[in-house]
Design an enzyme around this catalytic site. Sequence first.
Site, PDB file in Angstrom:
ATOM      1  N   SER A 176       0.793  -1.238   0.000  1.00  0.00           N
ATOM      2  CA  SER A 176       0.000   0.000   0.000  1.00  0.00           C
ATOM      3  C   SER A 176       0.823   1.284   0.000  1.00  0.00           C
ATOM      4  CB  SER A 176      -0.951   0.016   1.198  1.00  0.00           C
ATOM      5  OG  SER A 176      -2.015  -0.871   0.963  1.00  0.00           O
ATOM      6  N   LYS A 201       0.622   3.310  -3.107  1.00  0.00           N
ATOM      7  CA  LYS A 201      -0.534   4.169  -3.401  1.00  0.00           C
ATOM      8  C   LYS A 201      -0.148   5.651  -3.417  1.00  0.00           C
ATOM      9  CE  LYS A 201      -3.666   0.781  -1.268  1.00  0.00           C
ATOM     10  NZ  LYS A 201      -4.423   0.428  -0.039  1.00  0.00           N
ATOM     11  N   TYR A 210      -3.108  -2.559 -10.244  1.00  0.00           N
ATOM     12  CA  TYR A 210      -2.937  -2.384  -8.796  1.00  0.00           C
ATOM     13  C   TYR A 210      -2.101  -3.521  -8.202  1.00  0.00           C
ATOM     14  CZ  TYR A 210      -4.336  -2.456  -3.881  1.00  0.00           C
ATOM     15  OH  TYR A 210      -4.324  -2.506  -2.515  1.00  0.00           O
ATOM     16  N   TYR A 255      -5.182   4.060   7.717  1.00  0.00           N
ATOM     17  CA  TYR A 255      -6.528   3.493   7.794  1.00  0.00           C
ATOM     18  C   TYR A 255      -7.149   3.692   9.183  1.00  0.00           C
ATOM     19  CZ  TYR A 255      -4.120   1.363   3.928  1.00  0.00           C
ATOM     20  OH  TYR A 255      -3.359   1.170   2.816  1.00  0.00           O
ATOM     21  N   VAL A 283       1.107  -3.753   3.920  1.00  0.00           N
ATOM     22  CA  VAL A 283       1.080  -5.039   4.619  1.00  0.00           C
ATOM     23  C   VAL A 283       2.360  -5.860   4.490  1.00  0.00           C
ATOM     24  CG1 VAL A 283      -1.412  -5.429   4.766  1.00  0.00           C
ATOM     25  CG2 VAL A 283      -0.164  -6.162   2.721  1.00  0.00           C
TER      26      VAL A 283
HETATM   27  O1  DON Z   1      -4.570  -5.002  -1.739  1.00  0.00           O
HETATM   28  C1  DON Z   1      -3.992  -5.525  -0.812  1.00  0.00           C
HETATM   29  O2  DON Z   1      -4.576  -6.161   0.024  1.00  0.00           O
HETATM   30  C2  DON Z   1      -2.477  -5.379  -0.737  1.00  0.00           C
HETATM   31  N1  DON Z   1      -1.892  -5.441  -2.038  1.00  0.00           N
HETATM   32  C3  DON Z   1      -2.099  -4.064  -0.121  1.00  0.00           C
HETATM   33  C4  DON Z   1      -2.783  -3.790   1.192  1.00  0.00           C
HETATM   34  C5  DON Z   1      -1.971  -2.990   2.117  1.00  0.00           C
HETATM   35  O3  DON Z   1      -0.777  -2.907   2.017  1.00  0.00           O
HETATM   36  C6  DON Z   1      -2.704  -2.364   3.241  1.00  0.00           C
HETATM   37  N2  DON Z   1      -1.820  -1.689   4.154  1.00  0.00           N
HETATM   38  N3  DON Z   1      -1.626  -1.740   5.290  1.00  0.00           N
END
Ligand code: DON
Length: 309
Positions: free
Chosen positions: A67, A70, A192, A244, A262
């Site tokens: 993330s 982003k 994405y 978040y 993540v």
């Molecule tokens: O879309 C997802 O679930 C992962 N590619 C990225 C989510 C993420 O990194 C949320 N952050 N804390």
Amino acid sequence: MTNPSELQAIVDAAHRAGAAECGKGRVASYIPALAEADPAQFGLAVRTVDGAAAEAGDVGRTFTFQSVSKVFALCHALAAHGAGVFDGMSVEPSGDAFHSIVRLEEEQGRPRNPYINAGAIMVSGLLPGETPDEKAGGLQAFLSGICDGEAFPVDEAVYRSESATGYRNRALANFMKHYGRIEDPRRAVETYFRQCSITLTARRLARLGLFLANRGVDPVTGDRIVAEGANRTVVALMAMCGLYDEVGRFAVNVGVPAKSGVSGAILAVVPGRMSIAAFGPALGPKGNSIAGMTALTHLSEGLGLSLWG
Ligand code: DON
């Protein structure tokens, strides 16, 4: 001017405090390839706008962007489309988990912000290029341009793993398509997944983030990376939406704009002063690096970073 040896001592102490917490977290496993990460890893890298640098721990270990991508995708999309990026989404914190779908239904497929997954998928769809490879490739080239021409390859195994299991993200994309908010949900979501699978290190992430702390101009090269107003938007949204449903806790404990992922990365930006990259794949209950959160709290106290006084 930043005193390099004082900065290094504070970074070392913050790293020790963070590393001591690794055992309390768990690596992400909902993307199967991420479950292979070593939860004991932890790296902390700082770059200041006035040219100082300090590092501790696993700053050369490769991880995927997840993330944190982003933020840079938003910069790239804003450079291509200007404020039109926000035609289809808001700039409000959601208070929800990153992959929440509930509010998207309540708000007719209009994402709350570009850092929750729904909004980020919309931004990915807006990146210049036709195919997911071209769109993510443009983002990789954008990163290379900032970072001394270095390559930012996609980890194809993580990409395949995410694409094979990413039904929730596909649901978000299809939902937005239902409301006519995006053009091509498959293309947006595959872009994405590829952008989330771009690899880097904490050392490079701190280098990448420097322009965000310097009104959109890279202080190393003097190059303008994004327009000043766009930079302000990107950084303000980090402060409001970057962690978040843990963004309030982060504001209280650390008090600077930041974005987490993540894979265990956190990029924090202190306007006018520095960028900070933490990487520790053991996550707390809200999906943010537990060592990163702890180390950033210590750094904020040691360096007086909080913007809230
Ligand atoms: O879309 C997802 O679930 C992962 N590619 C990225 C989510 C993420 O990194 C949320 N952050 N804390």
